[in-house]
Design an enzyme around this catalytic site. Structure first.
Site, PDB file in Angstrom:
ATOM      1  N   CYS A 109      35.291  32.091 -46.845  1.00  0.00           N
ATOM      2  CA  CYS A 109      34.684  32.883 -47.922  1.00  0.00           C
ATOM      3  C   CYS A 109      35.191  34.326 -47.853  1.00  0.00           C
ATOM      4  O   CYS A 109      34.551  35.233 -48.357  1.00  0.00           O
ATOM      5  CB  CYS A 109      33.170  32.917 -47.772  1.00  0.00           C
ATOM      6  SG  CYS A 109      32.305  31.709 -48.767  1.00  0.00           S
ATOM      7  N   HIS A 149      27.697  32.885 -36.251  1.00  0.00           N
ATOM      8  CA  HIS A 149      28.988  32.723 -36.936  1.00  0.00           C
ATOM      9  C   HIS A 149      29.212  33.973 -37.796  1.00  0.00           C
ATOM     10  O   HIS A 149      29.131  33.914 -39.020  1.00  0.00           O
ATOM     11  CB  HIS A 149      28.921  31.452 -37.791  1.00  0.00           C
ATOM     12  CG  HIS A 149      30.227  31.006 -38.357  1.00  0.00           C
ATOM     13  ND1 HIS A 149      30.311  30.146 -39.424  1.00  0.00           N
ATOM     14  CD2 HIS A 149      31.507  31.279 -38.009  1.00  0.00           C
ATOM     15  CE1 HIS A 149      31.581  29.909 -39.708  1.00  0.00           C
ATOM     16  NE2 HIS A 149      32.319  30.589 -38.868  1.00  0.00           N
ATOM     17  N   ARG A 171      38.648  20.680 -39.007  1.00  0.00           N
ATOM     18  CA  ARG A 171      37.517  20.228 -38.199  1.00  0.00           C
ATOM     19  C   ARG A 171      36.938  18.958 -38.826  1.00  0.00           C
ATOM     20  O   ARG A 171      36.923  18.791 -40.037  1.00  0.00           O
ATOM     21  CB  ARG A 171      36.425  21.310 -38.142  1.00  0.00           C
ATOM     22  CG  ARG A 171      36.816  22.506 -37.292  1.00  0.00           C
ATOM     23  CD  ARG A 171      35.675  23.499 -37.182  1.00  0.00           C
ATOM     24  NE  ARG A 171      35.428  24.208 -38.409  1.00  0.00           N
ATOM     25  CZ  ARG A 171      34.487  23.915 -39.284  1.00  0.00           C
ATOM     26  NH1 ARG A 171      33.646  22.916 -39.061  1.00  0.00           N
ATOM     27  NH2 ARG A 171      34.346  24.621 -40.373  1.00  0.00           N
ATOM     28  N   LYS A 186      34.426  27.180 -31.616  1.00  0.00           N
ATOM     29  CA  LYS A 186      33.226  26.648 -32.272  1.00  0.00           C
ATOM     30  C   LYS A 186      32.357  25.860 -31.281  1.00  0.00           C
ATOM     31  O   LYS A 186      31.134  25.939 -31.318  1.00  0.00           O
ATOM     32  CB  LYS A 186      33.617  25.746 -33.437  1.00  0.00           C
ATOM     33  CG  LYS A 186      34.504  26.404 -34.472  1.00  0.00           C
ATOM     34  CD  LYS A 186      33.853  27.583 -35.125  1.00  0.00           C
ATOM     35  CE  LYS A 186      34.676  28.057 -36.323  1.00  0.00           C
ATOM     36  NZ  LYS A 186      34.108  29.269 -36.927  1.00  0.00           N
ATOM     37  N   ASP A 202      34.860  36.317 -36.511  1.00  0.00           N
ATOM     38  CA  ASP A 202      34.304  34.960 -36.650  1.00  0.00           C
ATOM     39  C   ASP A 202      32.998  34.741 -35.892  1.00  0.00           C
ATOM     40  O   ASP A 202      32.119  34.060 -36.401  1.00  0.00           O
ATOM     41  CB  ASP A 202      35.349  33.932 -36.187  1.00  0.00           C
ATOM     42  CG  ASP A 202      35.038  32.515 -36.656  1.00  0.00           C
ATOM     43  OD1 ASP A 202      34.591  32.352 -37.808  1.00  0.00           O
ATOM     44  OD2 ASP A 202      35.238  31.572 -35.871  1.00  0.00           O
ATOM     45  N   TYR A 244      43.947  19.415 -33.561  1.00  0.00           N
ATOM     46  CA  TYR A 244      43.739  20.538 -34.486  1.00  0.00           C
ATOM     47  C   TYR A 244      42.816  21.602 -33.872  1.00  0.00           C
ATOM     48  O   TYR A 244      41.769  21.273 -33.293  1.00  0.00           O
ATOM     49  CB  TYR A 244      43.156  20.049 -35.825  1.00  0.00           C
ATOM     50  CG  TYR A 244      42.677  21.229 -36.641  1.00  0.00           C
ATOM     51  CD1 TYR A 244      43.603  22.034 -37.309  1.00  0.00           C
ATOM     52  CD2 TYR A 244      41.340  21.596 -36.665  1.00  0.00           C
ATOM     53  CE1 TYR A 244      43.189  23.161 -37.976  1.00  0.00           C
ATOM     54  CE2 TYR A 244      40.919  22.718 -37.339  1.00  0.00           C
ATOM     55  CZ  TYR A 244      41.852  23.506 -37.996  1.00  0.00           C
ATOM     56  OH  TYR A 244      41.438  24.639 -38.640  1.00  0.00           O
ATOM     57  N   ARG A 280      47.049  27.819 -40.377  1.00  0.00           N
ATOM     58  CA  ARG A 280      46.427  28.903 -39.606  1.00  0.00           C
ATOM     59  C   ARG A 280      47.433  29.773 -38.892  1.00  0.00           C
ATOM     60  O   ARG A 280      48.554  29.359 -38.619  1.00  0.00           O
ATOM     61  CB  ARG A 280      45.501  28.279 -38.531  1.00  0.00           C
ATOM     62  CG  ARG A 280      44.361  27.432 -39.084  1.00  0.00           C
ATOM     63  CD  ARG A 280      43.231  28.296 -39.543  1.00  0.00           C
ATOM     64  NE  ARG A 280      42.148  27.538 -40.151  1.00  0.00           N
ATOM     65  CZ  ARG A 280      40.868  27.903 -40.068  1.00  0.00           C
ATOM     66  NH1 ARG A 280      40.502  28.972 -39.404  1.00  0.00           N
ATOM     67  NH2 ARG A 280      39.944  27.196 -40.697  1.00  0.00           N
ATOM     68  N   SER A 307      32.652  29.073 -43.976  1.00  0.00           N
ATOM     69  CA  SER A 307      34.092  29.069 -43.730  1.00  0.00           C
ATOM     70  C   SER A 307      34.879  29.412 -44.989  1.00  0.00           C
ATOM     71  O   SER A 307      34.535  28.957 -46.084  1.00  0.00           O
ATOM     72  CB  SER A 307      34.525  27.682 -43.263  1.00  0.00           C
ATOM     73  OG  SER A 307      33.822  27.338 -42.105  1.00  0.00           O
TER      74      SER A 307
HETATM   75  C1  OXD Z   1      35.698  28.010 -39.674  1.00  0.00           C
HETATM   76  C2  OXD Z   1      36.748  28.644 -38.884  1.00  0.00           C
HETATM   77  O1  OXD Z   1      35.930  26.919 -40.198  1.00  0.00           O
HETATM   78  O2  OXD Z   1      36.531  29.789 -38.457  1.00  0.00           O
HETATM   79  O3  OXD Z   1      34.622  28.597 -39.809  1.00  0.00           O
HETATM   80  O4  OXD Z   1      37.783  28.016 -38.630  1.00  0.00           O
HETATM   81 MN    MN Z   2      34.476  30.368 -38.683  1.00  0.00          MN
END
Ligand code: OXD
Ligand code: MN
Length: 592
Positions: free
Chosen positions: A253, A229, A72, A209, A280, A200, A372, A251
């Protein structure tokens, strides 16, 4: 006027976008397997996808993005509200007019010679009261196939939209892929998203998002609900009762790992189970019973591959064994399967994420750190029976977290809802590879929403406070903060994490049920060491180590309070008074 659909608003918008982008033809994505299969074949023929070993990985494909298009792009993500203050100090802002004027030439003729795919999709169970519809226009088959996994797509969505139902208007074009003209722009006042010059996932799967967080957070504020989130998980006790927790982490974690946690043997033997509702995003609102209910608006997982393995997250790994699209991982050329760092022994003959010959001695990573998998939620062995319930699940606890090597204890509970909002607002973590930019820098990430809040963060906090004010105290979820990443002075992690996080969840649930006592500290309620179950991990975590992880160092928190004050100052007089009051309480507590 085009009559591609029965919806007059959609047809009018399509006409406008077709005139702008000038596609060679227009294809409506109907959600059928036949159409998806034909698109997969076309993408394989063009090199956009590679078909993997269909015996070992049925229905699975590999895709490689451009090398400059792997994450992102937060510095190129804009919230375009009429007034700059409405986007707030933590978002990039452009006025809607300036942004449309800037992006229109980038989209003009960008589909020339190409097909425009029209994707009708629903966030949430199609046609259910809380679901929201979107249309994404794209020139990328990869986007179509990912959206088919991540959202609910097809003619049923058009039926739900009827002849004049509203929808979120998403326009995506890969255009020239020029990174200096890459823009991810949101127009919350127009229900519109424009994304250009990227391929991407997080920039181009507009349901995720862009819609389900940025636009939805704005809609939620106006309509009295919340887009967060957050993962959602259910913890089933041996009596078969399930309690649900929603948790926000920055993100990468370990959110997907927690969402699909496997309880330690000791708990499994007693009959504890963990169910994944979402990994998510959570859409949360007050239910008729006065409690908060959370639903996952997505239909799949867009998870980080590296580090996912049979130990860290067997459920995620199992989710990727069929009908999955892998992006930027290693191709094992011996058996046409995939590999990434952390998956075990590296393949002998392989191509790295860029498609170059690679092996473990190449001296570079084979998979991109932000590579991913896009996997259907139904593949997940621990998917909740409530996953398809449009009402979602009732939430007992809200958990915030982040990576803090020294500051935050393993877990603490807020004293009240508003104190909990404060705890969420001061979240901070080290940055990771999920976003472009420096890795390892500590940044504030309130509620893990910093890159995802579609309006002024101060107004967002006020919205949280207002939601809490509308809940009876005994019905409101209790709010906690966890930190799996505390380190000793030599830099070693003090807590084993992964499945053993169940031990912390157990304490959290007991607190919600009023079944366990706690120690009050300056920052909130911390467990008594004897109340965290260490059975089975005594060798890894000594009693003293546990006490260290649970300890609160007031002098570190005094510095932290200064950092919070500086951060809050950015919001000027838009900062909710309830939060400056909470900061004052923290400072007063630290002085005691
Ligand atoms: C993020 C994702 O970056 O879920 O939070 O891809
Ligand atoms: Mn996320």
């Amino acid at each position: 006027m085009s009559n591609l659909t029965k919806n007059t608003k959609l047809n009018a918008w399509l006409d406008e976008m077709i005139a702008l982008t000038n596609p060679a033809n227009v294809v409506l994505i109907d959600g059928t397997d036949e159409q998806a299969e034909a698109l997969r074949a076309e993408a394989c023929a063009s090199g956009e996808l590679f078909k993997l070993n269909q015996e070992k990985l049925p229905g699975c494909y590999l895709h490689r993005t451009a090398v400059n298009d792997v994450a992102r792009v937060e510095n190129r993500t804009f919230i375009c509200t009429t007034k700059k203050e409405d986007a707030g100090p933590t978002n990039n802002w452009m006025s809607p007019k300036e942004c449309y004027d800037k992006l229109t030439p980038l989209f003009r003729n960008s589909y020339a010679g190409k097909t425009m795919y029209v994707i009708p999709y629903s966030m949430g169970v199609v046609g259910s009261p809380f679901a929201k519809n979107g249309i994404e226009l794209t020139d990328s088959i990869y986007v179509v196939l990912n959206m088919l996994i991540m959202t609910r797509v097809g003619t049923a969505v058009l039926d739900a939209m009827g002849t004049d139902g509203d929808f979120i208007k998403g326009l995506h074009a890969r255009a020239t892929m020029d990174e200096n003209n890459r823009y991810i722009c949101h127009f919350p006042e127009d229900n519109t998203i424009w994304s250009v010059n990227s391929g991407y996932g997080g920039n181009v799967l507009l349901g995720k998002k862009c819609f389900a967080l940025r636009i939805a957070s704005y809609l939620g504020r106006n309509e009295g609900w919340m887009a967060e989130h957050m993962l959602i998980l259910g913890i089933e006790n041996p009596e078969g009762e399930v309690k649900y927790v929603a948790a926000a982490f920055p993100s990468a974690c370990g959110k997907t790992n927690l969402a699909m946690l496997i309880p330690p043997a000791l708990y499994a033997k007693k009959g504890y189970k963990v169910w994944c509702v979402g990994d998510d995003i959570a859409w949360i609102r007050k239910g008729p019973d006065g409690r908060l209910w959370a639903a996952n608006p997505e239909n799949g997982f867009f998870g980080v591959a590296p580090g996912t393995n049979a130990k860290s997250n067997p459920n995620a790994l199992a989710s990727t064994r069929a009908n999955t699209i892998f992006t930027n991982v290693v191709l094992n050329e011996d058996d046409n399967t995939v590999w990434w760092e952390g998956l075990g022994e590296a393949p002998e003959n392989a191509l790295d994420w860029k498609g170059q010959p690679w092996n473990k001695d190449s001296g570079v990573k084979g998979a991109h750190p932000n590579s991913r998998f896009t996997a259907p939620a139904v593949n997940c062995p621990c998917i909740s029976s409530e996953f398809e319930n449009p009402a979602g699940v009732p939430i007992s606890a809200i958990v915030f977290g982040g990576r803090r090597a020294k500051l935050a204890p393993l877990v603490y509970q807020s004293r009240s809802w508003n104190h909990g909002v404060f705890v969420g607002s001061i979240m901070a973590s080290e940055t990771t590879a999920a976003a472009a930019g420096a890795v390892g820098v500590v940044r504030r990430d309130p509620m893990a929403m910093l890159p995802f809040c579609g309006y002024n963060m101060a107004d967002y906090w006020q919205h949280w406070i207002d939601i809490g004010a509308g809940l009876d105290e005994d019905k409101a979820p209790k709010i906690f903060n966890v930190n799996w990443f505390r380190k000793d002075d030599d830099g070693n992690f003090l807590w084993p994490g992964f499945g053993d996080n169940m031990r912390v969840l157990e304490w959290i649930i007991k607190r919600c049920e009023g079944k366990v006592d706690a120690e009050e500290t300056a920052i909130g309620f911390v467990p008594k060491a004897e109340d965290i179950n260490l059975e089975g991990i005594e060798d890894e975590v000594s009693e003293d180590q546990l006490k260290e992880i649970l300890s609160v160092d007031n002098s570190l928190w005094e510095d932290e309070a200064k950092g919070i004050e500086e951060f809050y100052a950015k919001f000027g007089d838009r900062l909710p008074k309830a939060l400056s009051d909470e900061l004052n309480t923290l400072k007063a507590n630290l002085e005691k």
